[in-house]
Design an enzyme around this catalytic site. Structure first.
Site, PDB file in Angstrom:
ATOM      1  N   GLY A  78       0.812  -1.221   0.000  1.00  0.00           N
ATOM      2  CA  GLY A  78       0.000   0.000   0.000  1.00  0.00           C
ATOM      3  C   GLY A  78       0.841   1.264   0.000  1.00  0.00           C
ATOM      4  O   GLY A  78       1.937   1.296   0.565  1.00  0.00           O
ATOM      5  N   ARG A 142       1.272  -5.748  -5.020  1.00  0.00           N
ATOM      6  CA  ARG A 142       1.254  -6.656  -3.873  1.00  0.00           C
ATOM      7  C   ARG A 142       1.720  -8.075  -4.228  1.00  0.00           C
ATOM      8  O   ARG A 142       1.452  -9.007  -3.477  1.00  0.00           O
ATOM      9  CB  ARG A 142      -0.146  -6.702  -3.264  1.00  0.00           C
ATOM     10  CG  ARG A 142      -0.582  -5.407  -2.582  1.00  0.00           C
ATOM     11  CD  ARG A 142      -1.724  -5.662  -1.624  1.00  0.00           C
ATOM     12  NE  ARG A 142      -2.216  -4.433  -1.012  1.00  0.00           N
ATOM     13  CZ  ARG A 142      -1.681  -3.876   0.071  1.00  0.00           C
ATOM     14  NH1 ARG A 142      -0.628  -4.421   0.637  1.00  0.00           N
ATOM     15  NH2 ARG A 142      -2.201  -2.761   0.578  1.00  0.00           N
ATOM     16  N   ASP A 173       5.618  -7.862   5.827  1.00  0.00           N
ATOM     17  CA  ASP A 173       5.704  -9.031   4.943  1.00  0.00           C
ATOM     18  C   ASP A 173       6.736  -8.821   3.837  1.00  0.00           C
ATOM     19  O   ASP A 173       7.502  -9.724   3.522  1.00  0.00           O
ATOM     20  CB  ASP A 173       4.329  -9.338   4.321  1.00  0.00           C
ATOM     21  CG  ASP A 173       3.385  -9.975   5.344  1.00  0.00           C
ATOM     22  OD1 ASP A 173       3.882 -10.694   6.230  1.00  0.00           O
ATOM     23  OD2 ASP A 173       2.163  -9.753   5.257  1.00  0.00           O
ATOM     24  N   LYS A 199       8.156   0.753   5.501  1.00  0.00           N
ATOM     25  CA  LYS A 199       7.039   1.555   4.986  1.00  0.00           C
ATOM     26  C   LYS A 199       5.714   0.998   5.473  1.00  0.00           C
ATOM     27  O   LYS A 199       5.548  -0.212   5.498  1.00  0.00           O
ATOM     28  CB  LYS A 199       7.074   1.508   3.456  1.00  0.00           C
ATOM     29  CG  LYS A 199       5.841   2.059   2.784  1.00  0.00           C
ATOM     30  CD  LYS A 199       5.153   1.069   1.850  1.00  0.00           C
ATOM     31  CE  LYS A 199       4.469  -0.054   2.540  1.00  0.00           C
ATOM     32  NZ  LYS A 199       3.487  -0.787   1.742  1.00  0.00           N
ATOM     33  N   THR A 200       4.799   1.781   5.868  1.00  0.00           N
ATOM     34  CA  THR A 200       3.367   1.491   5.990  1.00  0.00           C
ATOM     35  C   THR A 200       2.700   2.552   6.853  1.00  0.00           C
ATOM     36  O   THR A 200       3.214   2.907   7.923  1.00  0.00           O
ATOM     37  CB  THR A 200       3.020   0.091   6.548  1.00  0.00           C
ATOM     38  OG1 THR A 200       1.601  -0.015   6.633  1.00  0.00           O
ATOM     39  CG2 THR A 200       3.604  -0.226   7.907  1.00  0.00           C
ATOM     40  N   ILE A 201       1.572   3.042   6.364  1.00  0.00           N
ATOM     41  CA  ILE A 201       0.828   4.020   7.167  1.00  0.00           C
ATOM     42  C   ILE A 201       0.343   3.370   8.458  1.00  0.00           C
ATOM     43  O   ILE A 201       0.067   4.046   9.433  1.00  0.00           O
ATOM     44  CB  ILE A 201      -0.396   4.600   6.406  1.00  0.00           C
ATOM     45  CG1 ILE A 201      -1.382   3.498   6.009  1.00  0.00           C
ATOM     46  CG2 ILE A 201       0.030   5.427   5.218  1.00  0.00           C
ATOM     47  CD1 ILE A 201      -2.779   4.014   5.683  1.00  0.00           C
ATOM     48  N   ASP A 202       0.228   2.026   8.458  1.00  0.00           N
ATOM     49  CA  ASP A 202      -0.371   1.318   9.596  1.00  0.00           C
ATOM     50  C   ASP A 202       0.438   1.448  10.888  1.00  0.00           C
ATOM     51  O   ASP A 202      -0.091   1.203  11.972  1.00  0.00           O
ATOM     52  CB  ASP A 202      -0.529  -0.179   9.273  1.00  0.00           C
ATOM     53  CG  ASP A 202      -1.385  -0.420   8.041  1.00  0.00           C
ATOM     54  OD1 ASP A 202      -2.032   0.530   7.588  1.00  0.00           O
ATOM     55  OD2 ASP A 202      -1.389  -1.554   7.547  1.00  0.00           O
ATOM     56  N   LYS A 239     -26.387  17.305  16.192  1.00  0.00           N
ATOM     57  CA  LYS A 239     -27.502  16.395  15.910  1.00  0.00           C
ATOM     58  C   LYS A 239     -27.061  15.026  15.412  1.00  0.00           C
ATOM     59  O   LYS A 239     -27.898  14.173  15.179  1.00  0.00           O
ATOM     60  CB  LYS A 239     -28.462  17.032  14.904  1.00  0.00           C
ATOM     61  CG  LYS A 239     -27.846  17.344  13.558  1.00  0.00           C
ATOM     62  CD  LYS A 239     -28.905  17.897  12.605  1.00  0.00           C
ATOM     63  CE  LYS A 239     -28.293  18.180  11.249  1.00  0.00           C
ATOM     64  NZ  LYS A 239     -29.208  18.773  10.325  1.00  0.00           N
ATOM     65  N   GLU A 422      -7.608   8.442   1.541  1.00  0.00           N
ATOM     66  CA  GLU A 422      -7.437   9.910   1.539  1.00  0.00           C
ATOM     67  C   GLU A 422      -6.061  10.335   2.040  1.00  0.00           C
ATOM     68  O   GLU A 422      -5.575  11.417   1.717  1.00  0.00           O
ATOM     69  CB  GLU A 422      -8.478  10.572   2.454  1.00  0.00           C
ATOM     70  CG  GLU A 422      -9.905  10.444   2.029  1.00  0.00           C
ATOM     71  CD  GLU A 422     -10.552   9.109   2.396  1.00  0.00           C
ATOM     72  OE1 GLU A 422      -9.827   8.181   2.804  1.00  0.00           O
ATOM     73  OE2 GLU A 422     -11.771   9.006   2.252  1.00  0.00           O
ATOM     74  N   GLY A 423      -5.445   9.488   2.886  1.00  0.00           N
ATOM     75  CA  GLY A 423      -4.186   9.923   3.522  1.00  0.00           C
ATOM     76  C   GLY A 423      -2.953   9.225   2.986  1.00  0.00           C
ATOM     77  O   GLY A 423      -1.830   9.620   3.301  1.00  0.00           O
ATOM     78  N   ARG A 424      -3.138   8.192   2.168  1.00  0.00           N
ATOM     79  CA  ARG A 424      -1.968   7.372   1.814  1.00  0.00           C
ATOM     80  C   ARG A 424      -1.036   8.032   0.802  1.00  0.00           C
ATOM     81  O   ARG A 424       0.117   7.628   0.678  1.00  0.00           O
ATOM     82  CB  ARG A 424      -2.427   6.022   1.252  1.00  0.00           C
ATOM     83  CG  ARG A 424      -3.202   5.196   2.248  1.00  0.00           C
ATOM     84  CD  ARG A 424      -3.224   3.739   1.894  1.00  0.00           C
ATOM     85  NE  ARG A 424      -3.547   3.473   0.504  1.00  0.00           N
ATOM     86  CZ  ARG A 424      -3.670   2.253  -0.010  1.00  0.00           C
ATOM     87  NH1 ARG A 424      -3.498   1.201   0.761  1.00  0.00           N
ATOM     88  NH2 ARG A 424      -3.971   2.081  -1.271  1.00  0.00           N
TER      89      ARG A 424
HETATM   90  P1  FBP Z   1       0.505  -2.000   3.631  1.00  0.00           P
HETATM   91  O1  FBP Z   1       0.462  -2.922   4.805  1.00  0.00           O
HETATM   92  O2  FBP Z   1       0.863  -2.682   2.372  1.00  0.00           O
HETATM   93  O3  FBP Z   1       1.344  -0.792   3.893  1.00  0.00           O
HETATM   94  O4  FBP Z   1      -0.987  -1.479   3.386  1.00  0.00           O
HETATM   95  C1  FBP Z   1      -1.601  -0.530   4.142  1.00  0.00           C
HETATM   96  C2  FBP Z   1      -3.081  -0.441   3.868  1.00  0.00           C
HETATM   97  O5  FBP Z   1      -3.394   0.918   3.602  1.00  0.00           O
HETATM   98  C3  FBP Z   1      -3.937  -0.962   5.014  1.00  0.00           C
HETATM   99  O6  FBP Z   1      -4.116   0.013   6.022  1.00  0.00           O
HETATM  100  C4  FBP Z   1      -5.209  -1.345   4.315  1.00  0.00           C
HETATM  101  O7  FBP Z   1      -5.940  -2.321   5.023  1.00  0.00           O
HETATM  102  C5  FBP Z   1      -4.716  -1.892   3.010  1.00  0.00           C
HETATM  103  O8  FBP Z   1      -3.496  -1.229   2.744  1.00  0.00           O
HETATM  104  C6  FBP Z   1      -5.673  -1.679   1.868  1.00  0.00           C
HETATM  105  O9  FBP Z   1      -5.204  -2.367   0.764  1.00  0.00           O
HETATM  106  P2  FBP Z   1      -5.467  -1.973  -0.755  1.00  0.00           P
HETATM  107  O10 FBP Z   1      -4.590  -0.806  -1.050  1.00  0.00           O
HETATM  108  O11 FBP Z   1      -5.008  -3.172  -1.497  1.00  0.00           O
HETATM  109  O12 FBP Z   1      -6.908  -1.644  -0.881  1.00  0.00           O
END
Ligand code: FBP
Length: 549
Positions: A78, A142, A173, A199-202, A239, A422-424
């Site tokens: 991602g 991926r 991974d 790398k990963t936003i997570d 509301k 929106e943030g990636r």
């Molecule tokens: P990575 O683990 O590859 O960095 O992916 C992050 C992520 O944005 C997750 O937060 C999300 O669940 C997933 O990718 C969504 O996957 P895709 O981009 O295939 O819809």
């Protein structure tokens, strides 16, 4: 290509470098290392890359000129803000070592290596992408790099292009696979080095030596800006209850960081739900109770943050998903032929009694989402499950019941949001712009030092950039053995939210107050220019982890 004013101004941003990396550097080796767990098994699987020392780069008086090197780079998984800066850092780093060095990008992720799909990244291309978000310079994918046939196919193109080192920019991974590849190329004496970048936003690729995965900082700031805007709207109209799902896969780091930044009325942390063995009904009751308590004070509005992986952490749902995974993997063909309108009944008839009952109790939409295609790693695609709707529907039912019983007086109207994509690809914050550039630059220094099986590492990042520490961490050091697809495999340990860690503890101290009072914080948009306290702040998670908040 038409550019925005910000893009033009931002292109000129020169990422800061720590003092130690501005001139010549030397690689200082620490003591031999070992893996976080399962030492014997990991050592046996990685005889060439196990036990190697942590590397730190320090200033050196010696000016070493190196022969030109060719390097390949892959973006994996991602998108995360800052990927382009990692690539520009590698480019500047290898050019500084020798202006004849070349950088090749493999197109659309690891698949590009196997399919020999690449392009040379020249100075004019790199300059177009400096400090921009996205992975579009070469694209991402991926495809899993895990088979020897793929490694051999990749080696053909690496040899053809005279590439001495490959940098894989990816999550846990992809870095696990990078390490397997490094070991394979070392065992075969191919002369090809492999370096990983976190790398990963997570935010779930972190440990003692890797402070943060890049992109987490920017993505959380983007989501927090929008959550703040929603909170202000919520507090103006008074509301709606806003149910906001946040990306982040299994870990709740993004939800937790956004909660610390915006102080919502509620935030669910999946890791806590699992630790407390909460059922779906417990989570629903917890939210409904907060809605009722606020309603008792005349406040029929609020904001709830929900991590996207929540469903997998509810123990009963976890069991259901595990059975569904096995069933669908074994019966994919048959399932594909069942009419959509019959799929629900078909699944119910095939599951164990306990899981069939839970499945049958789920709203139609969520039940269907649980049977959608798995990702290449065999995981449910949690981003496709509308947990925010599931929870708000169930809260509405519970509140109606309480109303009948005279336990609740109020109005409940919900709005739903999902923030992820929106943030990636946002333009990296100064933190990510500097951090990523430095990860790339450091990767070039690891390559120059002849290292393989390392992850580029930059530490001390809550200090001013001048004091950041660059080096390399053996990937084997982060590994343990885990069961994947029924087999024990060496993998990098995923970092979930620690319930005894400072970020969660701070949240837990404050949350009851945030539920009752309306104590929202409005962080506003990321600032790229201006005073350092506005532009250069790291995440609250990192500040708390390092005892600085
Ligand atoms: P990575 O683990 O590859 O960095 O992916 C992050 C992520 O944005 C997750 O937060 C999300 O669940 C997933 O990718 C969504 O996957 P895709 O981009 O295939 O819809």
């Amino acid at each position: 290509m038409t550019k925005s004013a910000l893009q033009i101004a931002r292109a000129a941003y020169q990422p800061k470098l720590p003092k130690a990396l501005r001139g010549n550097v030397k690689a200082v080796e620490g003591a031999p290392t070992q893996s976080v767990a399962d030492q014997e098994a990991i050592k046996e699987l990685f005889p060439n890359t196990y036990g190697i020392p942590v590397i730190t780069f320090e200033e050196s008086a010696e000016n070493v000129q190196l022969p030109a090197i060719n390097v390949g780079v892959i973006l994996s998984g991602g998108q995360a803000p800052g990927g382009h800066n990692v690539i520009s850092g590698i480019f500047d780093g290898i050019k500084k070592l020798n202006p004849e060095s070349k950088l090749y990008g493999f197109i659309l992720g690891p698949g590009g290596l196997v399919e020999h799909n690449y392009k040379e990244l020249t100075a004019d291309i790199i300059d177009e992408y400096r400090n921009t978000g996205g992975f579009d310079i070469i694209g991402s994918g991926r495809t899993k790099l895990e088979k020897e046939s793929q490694f051999d196919k990749g080696l053909e193109i690496l040899k053809q292009l005279n590439i001495q080192a490959l940098v894989i920019i990816g999550g846990d991974d992809s870095n696990t696979n990078a390490c397997v590849l490094a070991e394979y190329y070392a065992a075969k004496n191919t002369g090809v080095q492999v370096i990983g970048c976190p790398k990963t936003i997570d935010g779930d690729l972190k440990n003692e030596m890797i402070e943060a995965s890049f992109g987490f900082d920017t993505a959380c700031k983007v989501y927090s800006e929008v959550i703040g805007n929603i909170e202000r709207d919520c507090n103006s109209a008074r509301k709606y209850w806003h149910f906001i799902k946040l990306m982040g896969r299994s870990a709740s780091h993004i939800a937790l960081e956004c909660a610390l930044q915006t102080q919502p009325n509620l935030c669910i942390i999946s890791e806590e739900v699992e630790a407390k063995n909460m059922s779906l009904d417990d989570v629903v009751t917890y939210i409904a109770q907060a809605v009722a308590n606020r309603a008792a004070q005349g406040n029929n509005y609020g904001t709830v943050l929900i991590p996207e992986g929540l469903i997998e952490f509810i123990p009963a749902m976890k069991k259901l998903i595990a059975e569904l995974n096995d069933f669908l993997a074994a019966n994919a063909e048959e399932f594909a032929h069942i009419k959509k309108s019959h799929q629900r009944d078909y699944i119910i008839s095939k599951l164990s009694k306990e899981n069939a009952e839970i499945y049958a109790s789920l709203p139609e939409g969520v039940a269907r989402q649980l049977t959608l295609d798995r990702d290449p790693h065999g995981n449910v695609q949690v981003s496709l499950i509308e947990t925010e709707k599931l929870l708000s529907d169930m809260v509405a039912v519970k509140l109606a019941q309480w109303k009948d019983e005279g336990k609740y007086v109020g109005k409940f109207a919900a709005q739903h949001h999902f923030f992820g994509y929106e943030g990636r690809c946002a333009a990296p914050s100064n933190y990510d712009a500097d951090y990523c550039y430095l990860l790339g630059y450091t990767a070039s220094r690891l390559i120059a030092a002849g290292k393989t099986g390392y992850m580029s590492s930059v530490r001390n990042t809550t200090a001013p950039v001048g004091e950041w520490i660059a080096g390399g961490v053996p990937i084997t050091m982060m590994m343990n053995m885990e069961r994947r697809h029924g087999e024990m495999k060496p993998v990098i340990q995923k970092a979930l939210v620690k319930l005894d860690g400072a970020p969660f503890k701070r949240f837990a101290e404050m949350r009851d107050q945030w539920t009752i009072t309306t104590d929202y914080v409005y962080p506003g948009p990321i600032q790229y220019f201006g005073p350092t306290e506005v532009c250069d702040q790291p995440t609250k998670t990192l500040l708390l982890e390092q005892g600085k908040a």
